[in-house]
Write an enzyme that holds these catalytic residues in place. Structure first.
Site, PDB file in Angstrom:
ATOM      1  N   GLU A   1       8.019   0.788  -1.432  1.00  0.00           N
ATOM      2  CA  GLU A   1       7.590  -0.073  -2.866  1.00  0.00           C
ATOM      3  C   GLU A   1       7.999   0.792  -4.030  1.00  0.00           C
ATOM      4  O   GLU A   1       7.560   1.854  -4.377  1.00  0.00           O
ATOM      5  CB  GLU A   1       5.976  -0.253  -2.791  1.00  0.00           C
ATOM      6  CG  GLU A   1       5.529  -0.921  -1.545  1.00  0.00           C
ATOM      7  CD  GLU A   1       5.718  -2.343  -1.560  1.00  0.00           C
ATOM      8  OE1 GLU A   1       6.071  -2.929  -2.703  1.00  0.00           O
ATOM      9  OE2 GLU A   1       5.678  -2.900  -0.397  1.00  0.00           O
TER      10      GLU A   1
ATOM     11  N   CYS B   1       3.938  -1.057 -11.961  1.00  0.00           N
ATOM     12  CA  CYS B   1       5.325  -1.249 -11.289  1.00  0.00           C
ATOM     13  C   CYS B   1       5.514  -2.838 -11.444  1.00  0.00           C
ATOM     14  O   CYS B   1       6.591  -2.943 -11.715  1.00  0.00           O
ATOM     15  CB  CYS B   1       5.218  -1.011  -9.855  1.00  0.00           C
ATOM     16  SG  CYS B   1       3.851  -1.738  -9.125  1.00  0.00           S
TER      17      CYS B   1
END
Ligand code: NAD
Length: 476
Positions: free
Chosen positions: A249, A283
């Site tokens: 990720e 993010c």
């Protein structure tokens, strides 16, 4: 005001359900003041190996648990976390610098909601499914090495540990160097549950030492990594050479696409809020605002006004909108990227790199809106990871899609339109893992992860659980 707690001065690793002292420790800083507010152990490769062995031995038991047992244990963990909510929030405010309202909602309540969701999913997910003449067995993949970043440390941990335990796996957790305290408190909660000793092991310390040691260890079956794309490449390469699964990720540069029939002021204000959430250290933040060319000036003005209205302050105060960046290094990196964009011609519509007065020792950066950049400028493609939004003009839906896709990342995004069907059709042309239409809510059951260099694999929901599963198909 600086807060600290005896529970934030830690010098131990958690192995097989026991805290074991380490000779080496590292200080933890409050990024709002620069003061030391805690300490964490610096584990060795030998500690990591012991943690893997403990996880393997707990896995022999936990891997045979029933779906109902997994659900009950995870529900128990969610309850223990709820009881510690105030402590988890305080640690997040102090070590990440997240404003208290953000620490509550986006860090801790979301983390608890994720563990709750995995409790339900664990209980509901069949361990065996019939497909034609096959019985498909969902078998625990084994020991998961969970390597987490500093920006949402407890949320990231919950996503990884929840999925692993729901699948019958056990874990070794390597928290971020600079924000390890919330992870310690999470592990304190684990210690109060009925999970077998060693189901969750904790080895804080240097990522460059412990990361490669965990990935290389033959007892680690899956690597679940969240962090930068640069380190993700190393993790993927090392795991790939070992034919070991790595869920990655990574970074993002997500576009918020405003179509010509949208409520533009609402869309712009929501995009500013997303870009600045957690001081831009998110993010999946929408850090690019793509607006119709004929409304560009209006959009820049609304964005600048919204950014200017954000109040920097002590993260512990409820009136604070914008906390510090997590470290001096992060502040310097963000300033450099903004200064370079300005040197290439970007106009500073709000914020900029001048110091924020009144926070000596704190790593504060102004909420910044950049306009008038060249198409394809690095600031439209590269992750800044600070409170910086760039506004770009598009010439209709096709052009907006092309622009949104003109980055190596593909983690999140948004589309705004009065016509939801039109927005959905644009959303499905953006090469990205998540798209929110007209500010729709985050869903803890939906798969979360990236296309392109934003990563491999998915977290959350059934897709997240299945990253921790090996399948055996038995035909009869
Ligand atoms: P980072 O890559 O520097 O570190 C992440 C973790 O990896 C830390 O625990 C670190 O100690 C460890 N590490 C360092 N070197 C390693 C190595 N060689 N092998 C294995 N592990 C190693 O990232 P960061 O600066 O902590 O976090 C910020 C980044 O994380 C941003 O790029 C952000 O976009 C990304 N992020 C992504 C998501 C997502 O879900 N896609 C979520 C949050 C953050």
């Amino acid at each position: 005001m600086t807060t600290t707690s005896p529970a934030w001065y830690r010098s131990a690793v958690l192995i097989g359900g026991r805290w074991r002292d380490c000779p080496d420790t590292v200080d933890v800083e409050n990024p709002a003041t620069g003061e030391i507010i805690g300490r964490a152990a610096v584990a060795t490769e030998a500690d990591a190996a012991d943690a893997v062995a403990a996880a393997q031995s707990a896995g022999a038991l936990w891997g045979r648990s029933t779906a109902a047992q997994r659900g009950t244990a995870l529900a128990g963990l969610a309850q223990r976390l709820r009881e510690r909510r105030a402590d988890l929030v305080a640690a997040t405010v102090a070590e990440v610098g997240a404003p208290v309202t953000v620490a509550e909602e986006a860090h801790i309540d979301l983390a608890i909601a994720i563990i709750d969701a995995f409790a339900r999913l664990a209980a509901e997910t069949p361990l065996h499914e019939k497909v034609g003449n096959s019985t498909l067995a969902r078998r625990p993949a084994g020991v998961i090495a969970c390597i987490t970043p500093w920006n949402y440390p407890v949320y990231q941990l919950a996503a990884k540990v929840g999925a692993a335990l729901a699948a019958g796996c056990t874990v070794v957790v390597k928290p971020p160097e600079i924000t390890p305290l919330g992870t310690y408190l999470f592990c304190d909660a684990v210690q109060e549950t009925d999970l077998p000793a060693g189901a969750v092991n904790l080895v804080p310390g240097r990522g460059s030492v412990l990361g490669p040691a965990l990935i290389a260890h033959p007892g680690v079956d899956v690597v679940s990594f969240t962090g930068s794309t640069a380190v993700g490449r190393q993790v993927g390469a090392q795991a790939g050479a070992l034919i070991k699964r790595a869920c990655l990720e990574l970074g993002g540069k997500s576009a918020s696409v405003v179509l010509d029939d949208a409520d533009l002021p609402t869309a712009v204000r929501a995009t500013v809020a997303s870009a600045m959430l957690n001081t831009g250290q998110t993010c999946s933040a929408w850090t690019r605002l793509l607006v119709p060319r004929d409304r560009y000036d209006e959009a820049v003005a609304v964005a600048a006004e919204a950014a200017d209205a954000l109040r920097p302050g002590d993260p512990a105060e409820r009136t604070t909108d914008l906390g510090p960046l997590v470290s001096k290094a992060q502040l310097d990196a963000v300033r450099t990227m903004v200064d370079e964009a300005v040197a290439r011609g970007a106009r500073v519509a709000a914020g900029g790199t001048a110091p924020v007065e009144g926070f000596p020792g704190g790593h504060y950066h102004r909420a910044t809106v950049l306009a008038d950049v060249e198409r394809g400028d690095p600031i439209t493609r590269e992750e800044v990871f600070g409170p910086v939004l760039v506004v770009e003009a598009h010439d209709g839906d096709d052009d907006a899609v092309e622009l949104a896709n003109a980055t190596e990342y593909g983690l999140a995004g948004a589309v705004w339109s009065a016509d939801v069907a039109r927005a959905e059709s644009v959303a499905l042309r953006i090469d990205t893992g998540q798209v929110d239409i007209n500010g729709a809510e985050f869903n803890v059951h939906a798969p979360f992860g990236g296309w392109k260099t934003s990563g491999l694999g998915r977290e959350l929901g059934r897709a997240g659980l299945d990253e921790c599963v090996e399948w055996t198909a038995v035909q009869s």
